[in-house]
Design an enzyme around this catalytic site. Structure first.
Site, short mmCIF file in Angstrom:
data_model
loop_
_atom_site.label_atom_id
_atom_site.label_comp_id
_atom_site.label_asym_id
_atom_site.label_seq_id
_atom_site.Cartn_x
_atom_site.Cartn_y
_atom_site.Cartn_z
CG ASP A 1 35.06 35.30 37.25
OD1 ASP A 1 33.96 34.86 36.89
OD2 ASP A 1 35.51 35.18 38.41
N1 URA Z 1 36.22 30.67 39.92
C1 URA Z 1 36.22 32.02 39.89
O1 URA Z 1 36.07 32.66 40.92
N2 URA Z 1 36.40 32.62 38.72
C2 URA Z 1 36.61 31.97 37.56
O2 URA Z 1 36.80 32.58 36.51
C3 URA Z 1 36.62 30.56 37.61
C4 URA Z 1 36.41 29.94 38.79
#
Ligand code: URA
Length: 240
Positions: free
Chosen positions: A107
């Site tokens: 993310d």
């Molecule tokens: N899980 C998440 O919620 N975000 C990420 O970036 C990776 C795994």
């Protein structure tokens, strides 16, 4: 050769300067193909068969690049995005010519280990749910972690959309009003870690991936820094 690639492109890809610089070097007779000086930039060659020398030093052709980035917050894990800066935007042009892409997504507000490569087969192997490659995250959440949470996670947890995750391992670093844990999962569903903690009523306030398979994030890389993987690390990744 009919199906080869242009000489100037290949030499530039190998890090001998921009396409413009390389054209000059070729015109100046610094490049040999199969022991013959070639001054034609457009000559199509097969970099896997033809032998290239630059200033009489053999150019090691490579098809794939493998970078390890400590992804910083604020960048998106894609090759291009109309609104945000991407992880590929911050890498050097000498790598961009290989058309690399992030292997999997983190993310925008997640930090940590991100592989950037142009090896589609390796990416597919690493990301395929069938392979169940471990991804380990360092997580900070806004509440106390109890033993029951370790059990819930180890049994698999049902997310908001009804999907039941595979068993995951929660290792508690400390349990407090802000708890610190490591979570290892084998999947990569959208926002998976955040959604897993949502299910137990907690909010993830910091998330960082620390390993993928047997490959660990190089602790000396600051967020936004990256480096090439070593041969050893490439093999580790392939065998993960
Ligand atoms: N899980 C998440 O919620 N975000 C990420 O970036 C990776 C795994």
């Amino acid at each position: 050769m009919k199906n080869g690639e242009r000489l100037d492109k290949i030499v530039a890809n190998m890090g001998y300067g921009s396409r413009k610089d390389v054209k000059k070097h070729i015109k100046n007779g610094r490049v040999k193909v199969n022991n013959e000086i070639i001054r034609n930039n457009e000559l199509k060659i097969n970099p896997e068969k033809d032998i290239i020398h630059f200033d009489d030093i053999q150019v090691n052709y490579r098809k794939f690049i493998y970078l390890m980035m400590n992804k910083p917050q604020g960048l998106v894990s894609s090759t291009d995005d109309s609104r945000s800066k991407t992880v590929v935007d911050i890498i050097d042009n000498k790598y961009k010519v290989f058309k690399p892409f992030p292997v999997g997504r983190l993310d925008k507000d997640t930090e940590g280990l991100l592989i950037i490569s142009n090896d589609g087969k390796m990416a597919h192997e690493l990301l395929s749910p069938r392979k169940k490659v471990n991804k380990k995250y360092y997580v900070e959440v806004d509440n106390y972690i109890e033993d029951e949470h370790i059990n819930i996670f180890s049994e698999g947890i049902t997310l908001d959309d009804g999907y039941k995750t595979l068993p995951s391992q929660l290792e508690v670093v400390n349990s407090s009003i802000i708890s610190r844990v490591y979570l290892t999962i084998q999947e990569g569903k959208f926002h998976q870690v955040k959604r897993m903690f949502d299910t137990i009523g907690m909010k993830v306030i910091y998330l960082k991936r620390v390993s993928m398979g047997d490959l660990n994030l190089d602790k000396t890389l600051e967020p936004g820094e990256y480096r090439e993987l070593t041969e050893y690390e490439i093999n580790v990744l392939r065998n993960s």
